[in-house]
Scaffold this motif. Structure first.
Motif, PDB file in Angstrom:
ATOM      1  N   GLN A 323       0.757  -1.375  -0.016  1.00 29.64           N
ATOM      2  CA  GLN A 323      -0.095  -0.015   0.165  1.00 29.64           C
ATOM      3  C   GLN A 323       0.890   1.383  -0.086  1.00 29.64           C
ATOM      4  N   THR A 324       2.206   1.108  -0.306  1.00 39.48           N
ATOM      5  CA  THR A 324       2.966   2.259  -0.270  1.00 39.48           C
ATOM      6  C   THR A 324       2.759   3.173  -1.656  1.00 39.48           C
ATOM      7  N   GLY A 325       2.695   2.332  -2.744  1.00 36.94           N
ATOM      8  CA  GLY A 325       2.801   3.071  -4.223  1.00 36.94           C
ATOM      9  C   GLY A 325       3.849   2.959  -4.792  1.00 36.94           C
ATOM     10  N   TYR A 326       4.933   2.591  -4.015  1.00 33.21           N
ATOM     11  CA  TYR A 326       6.018   2.519  -4.453  1.00 33.21           C
ATOM     12  C   TYR A 326       6.939   1.180  -4.279  1.00 33.21           C
ATOM     13  N   LYS A 327       7.692   0.831  -5.284  1.00 33.99           N
ATOM     14  CA  LYS A 327       8.435  -0.393  -5.284  1.00 33.99           C
ATOM     15  C   LYS A 327       9.707  -0.421  -6.042  1.00 33.99           C
ATOM     16  N   GLY A 328      10.907  -0.512  -5.349  1.00 36.53           N
ATOM     17  CA  GLY A 328      12.372  -0.197  -5.924  1.00 36.53           C
ATOM     18  C   GLY A 328      12.607   1.038  -5.822  1.00 36.53           C
ATOM     19  N   ARG A 329      14.167   1.073  -6.498  1.00 36.37           N
ATOM     20  CA  ARG A 329      14.522   2.452  -6.400  1.00 36.37           C
ATOM     21  C   ARG A 329      15.182   2.842  -7.578  1.00 36.37           C
ATOM     22  N   VAL A 330      15.375   4.057  -8.235  1.00 34.76           N
ATOM     23  CA  VAL A 330      16.023   4.413  -9.492  1.00 34.76           C
ATOM     24  C   VAL A 330      16.857   5.712  -8.898  1.00 34.76           C
ATOM     25  N   LEU A 331      17.921   5.661  -9.825  1.00 31.68           N
ATOM     26  CA  LEU A 331      19.037   6.670  -9.507  1.00 31.68           C
ATOM     27  C   LEU A 331      18.775   7.917 -10.361  1.00 31.68           C
ATOM     28  N   MET A 332      18.899   9.003  -9.681  1.00 32.53           N
ATOM     29  CA  MET A 332      18.692  10.477 -10.361  1.00 32.53           C
ATOM     30  C   MET A 332      20.263  11.224  -9.939  1.00 32.53           C
ATOM     31  N   ALA A 333      20.794  11.642 -10.875  1.00 28.86           N
ATOM     32  CA  ALA A 333      22.007  12.331 -10.730  1.00 28.86           C
ATOM     33  C   ALA A 333      22.402  13.730 -11.645  1.00 28.86           C
ATOM     34  N   GLU A 334      23.310  14.421 -11.245  1.00 30.19           N
ATOM     35  CA  GLU A 334      23.849  15.538 -11.925  1.00 30.19           C
ATOM     36  C   GLU A 334      25.255  15.318 -12.211  1.00 30.19           C
ATOM     37  N   MET A 335      25.799  15.892 -13.017  1.00 28.31           N
ATOM     38  CA  MET A 335      27.221  15.478 -13.661  1.00 28.31           C
ATOM     39  C   MET A 335      27.868  16.895 -13.831  1.00 28.31           C
ATOM     40  N   VAL A 336      29.130  17.126 -13.223  1.00 25.64           N
ATOM     41  CA  VAL A 336      30.123  18.320 -13.892  1.00 25.64           C
ATOM     42  C   VAL A 336      31.171  17.580 -14.384  1.00 25.64           C
ATOM     43  N   GLN A 337      31.622  17.852 -15.697  1.00 32.47           N
ATOM     44  CA  GLN A 337      32.903  17.715 -16.394  1.00 32.47           C
ATOM     45  C   GLN A 337      33.678  18.898 -16.057  1.00 32.47           C
ATOM     46  N   LEU A 338      35.124  18.494 -15.899  1.00 31.54           N
ATOM     47  CA  LEU A 338      35.860  19.863 -15.821  1.00 31.54           C
ATOM     48  C   LEU A 338      36.186  20.166 -17.252  1.00 31.54           C
ATOM     49  N   ASP A 339      35.839  21.301 -17.740  1.00 32.62           N
ATOM     50  CA  ASP A 339      36.367  21.916 -19.183  1.00 32.62           C
ATOM     51  C   ASP A 339      37.226  22.959 -19.029  1.00 32.62           C
ATOM     52  N   GLY A 340      37.539  23.699 -19.971  1.00 31.34           N
ATOM     53  CA  GLY A 340      38.426  24.988 -19.871  1.00 31.34           C
ATOM     54  C   GLY A 340      37.782  26.025 -19.118  1.00 31.34           C
ATOM     55  N   GLU A 341      36.424  26.353 -19.232  1.00 32.71           N
ATOM     56  CA  GLU A 341      36.211  27.612 -18.371  1.00 32.71           C
ATOM     57  C   GLU A 341      36.103  26.956 -16.857  1.00 32.71           C
ATOM     58  N   LEU A 342      35.828  25.815 -16.431  1.00 37.40           N
ATOM     59  CA  LEU A 342      35.906  25.390 -14.919  1.00 37.40           C
ATOM     60  C   LEU A 342      37.210  25.362 -14.540  1.00 37.40           C
ATOM     61  N   ARG A 343      38.106  24.850 -15.523  1.00 35.54           N
ATOM     62  CA  ARG A 343      39.559  24.959 -14.969  1.00 35.54           C
ATOM     63  C   ARG A 343      40.096  26.394 -14.721  1.00 35.54           C
ATOM     64  N   GLN A 344      39.801  27.006 -15.540  1.00 32.11           N
ATOM     65  CA  GLN A 344      40.213  28.613 -15.394  1.00 32.11           C
ATOM     66  C   GLN A 344      39.860  29.075 -14.268  1.00 32.11           C
ATOM     67  N   ALA A 345      38.530  28.969 -13.980  1.00 28.94           N
ATOM     68  CA  ALA A 345      37.732  29.569 -12.688  1.00 28.94           C
ATOM     69  C   ALA A 345      38.469  28.925 -11.469  1.00 28.94           C
ATOM     70  N   LEU A 346      38.696  27.707 -11.552  1.00 23.99           N
ATOM     71  CA  LEU A 346      39.299  27.046 -10.286  1.00 23.99           C
ATOM     72  C   LEU A 346      40.747  27.444  -9.956  1.00 23.99           C
ATOM     73  N   LEU A 347      41.519  27.607 -11.231  1.00 28.74           N
ATOM     74  CA  LEU A 347      42.788  28.175 -11.186  1.00 28.74           C
ATOM     75  C   LEU A 347      42.852  29.751 -10.661  1.00 28.74           C
ATOM     76  N   ALA A 348      41.577  30.193 -10.933  1.00 28.16           N
ATOM     77  CA  ALA A 348      41.847  31.680 -10.593  1.00 28.16           C
ATOM     78  C   ALA A 348      41.113  31.676  -8.970  1.00 28.16           C
ATOM     79  N   LYS A 349      41.060  30.516  -8.447  1.00 30.67           N
ATOM     80  CA  LYS A 349      40.307  30.489  -6.942  1.00 30.67           C
ATOM     81  C   LYS A 349      39.016  31.019  -6.850  1.00 30.67           C
ATOM     82  N   ALA A 350      38.088  30.349  -7.866  1.00 33.40           N
ATOM     83  CA  ALA A 350      36.694  30.918  -7.724  1.00 33.40           C
ATOM     84  C   ALA A 350      36.238  29.959  -6.405  1.00 33.40           C
ATOM     85  N   ASP A 351      35.255  30.760  -5.912  1.00 29.07           N
ATOM     86  CA  ASP A 351      34.475  30.132  -4.698  1.00 29.07           C
ATOM     87  C   ASP A 351      33.152  29.404  -5.276  1.00 29.07           C
ATOM     88  N   LEU A 352      32.622  29.003  -4.249  1.00 25.67           N
ATOM     89  CA  LEU A 352      31.453  28.245  -4.456  1.00 25.67           C
ATOM     90  C   LEU A 352      30.398  28.857  -5.378  1.00 25.67           C
TER      91      LEU A 352
END
Ligand code: ZN
Length: 392
Positions: A323-352
């Motif tokens: 009577q729960t209406g649910y059975k089993g589980r599924v994954l949900m996700a988000e992904m961040v790949q490090l590309d040029g722009e993010l690398r630049q930002a990290l090297l420039a000590k970007a904050d969160l």
């Protein structure tokens, strides 16, 4: 839950005829039902008026029975007999093991814990199941986009892949699926895992048990392992700065390293590594991607109802899903790949905030958006995504 299929048809409104009631079969039936449903725990909770039975199904506790209070003592006494505990001691916590006879499928071990409360004794039976094989990467629920990037990363001989998410979000299942994918694709690869504890045995992989308070710590093991020249390294969890540093070095020097990190979003994981003392240039040159994941309950396929107006499905409840209406589980996700722009930002000590801004500006697919993909497919519900993500 309405109706109590496990109770006699007419036990008497006040439960007065319960002395003759067969508590042995009641408990056996309940445990069999729990195992059949794949429950991880069965709770016998005393309240002021009843003995409530709950199953933990897909991580969520559900009330499955409210038994008459008059049965409480017999239920606990029966469980204690099964667990070989002292039946005459009702004033102390006790722990034991239960052995079920008969057909109990793939359950390998059952633990019993009894605890005294003001309403009587509370008991929890924990059920352990035989490990299934490694899951298929494709079957976990990742979007096609994330799945194909994961495959590309898994084929490499360098870089660091990090999984984040709270305990119980399926991170080790994903790591296992990635190892399975690598083994199928490249049968000869040398794969080593460092785990605390080793959760399952994987054929074809060298698994090392870490003793965090002994001599075989993550950093010690990792440092000398690199001299064993493995191609793929899986570290159960990066918990300290030294492990983080050696892991990044490994990813830079011809090893594919996969691990998990306790952290919120992918951007927060990157900042966390910097806070652990990883130099920005080390981080940007070693980390390939960060995947943040959660598990959402799947709608029970037997009873889900279509909401034609919203073009989504809603939970209903049937015998199949308790009577729960649910059975089993599924994954949900988000992904961040490090590309040029993010690398630049990290090297420039970007904050969160700055990292999050960059991701927002380029239309990064968030966890909630990925969850809505599953809602659109009729796999889960908006309210489940809301519960799992805390907003939606
Ligand atoms: Zn159902």
């Amino acid at each position: 839950m309405s109706g109590s299929p496990l109770l006699p048809s007419n036990p008497g409104a006040d439960g007065s005829k319960t002395e003759a009631f067969d508590v042995v079969s009641l408990i056996d039936d309940l445990l069999r039902k729990a195992i059949h449903a794949g429950a991880s725990d069965v709770h016998f909770e005393p309240t002021s008026s009843a003995q409530v039975v709950k199953f933990r199904l897909d991580g969520v506790l559900n009330v499955v029975e409210k038994l008459p209070k008059s049965l409480s003592d017999n239920i606990i006494a029966r469980l204690k007999v099964m667990g070989d505990l002292l039946t005459y001691r009702n004033d102390i916590p006790q722990e034991g093991r239960i052995e079920l006879t008969g057909d109990h499928g793939d359950v390998i071990d059952q633990r019993l814990a009894v605890f005294p409360t003001i309403h009587g004794q509370r008991a929890v039976v924990r059920l352990f199941y035989e490990e299934a094989g490694l899951s298929d990467l494709e079957a976990l629920g990742f979007s096609e986009g994330i799945c194909s990037v994961l495959k590309q990363i898994a084929q490499k001989n360098q870089g660091v892949l990090l999984l984040t998410g709270p305990a119980g979000s399926g991170k080790s299942t994903t790591l296992g699926a990635l190892l399975g994918y690598i083994m199928r694709k490249f049968p000869g690869k040398s794969i080593v895992t460092l785990e605390d504890p080793v959760e399952r045995h994987i054929d074809g992989v060298t698994q090392v048990q870490i003793t965090p308070h002994g001599e075989m710590t993550f950093p010690t093991a990792l440092r000398s392992l690199l001299r064993q020249d493995p191609q793929v390294l899986m570290i159960g969890e990066i918990r300290d700065a030294e492990t983080a540093r050696i892991a990044c070095e490994a990813g830079l020097t011809g090893h594919l390293l996969m691990s998990t990190l306790h952290s919120g979003t992918p951007a927060a994981a990157l900042i966390r590594l910097l806070e652990m003392g990883i130099e920005p240039y080390q981080l940007t040159s070693s980390v390939s991607a960060v995947v943040n994941q959660r598990l959402a309950r799947k709608l029970c396929p037997q009873c889900k109802k279509k909401d034609t107006e919203a073009d989504t499905y809603e939970p209903s409840g049937c015998e199949d899903c308790f009577q729960t209406g649910y059975k089993g589980r599924v994954l949900m996700a988000e992904m961040v790949q490090l590309d040029g722009e993010l690398r630049q930002a990290l090297l420039a000590k970007a904050d969160l905030d700055q990292l999050e801004d960059i991701l927002r500006s380029r239309g990064h697919m968030t966890m909630v958006q990925d969850g809505m993909r599953l809602v659109g497919q009729g796999v889960t519900t908006r309210s489940e995504i809301k519960t799992v993500c805390g907003n939606a």
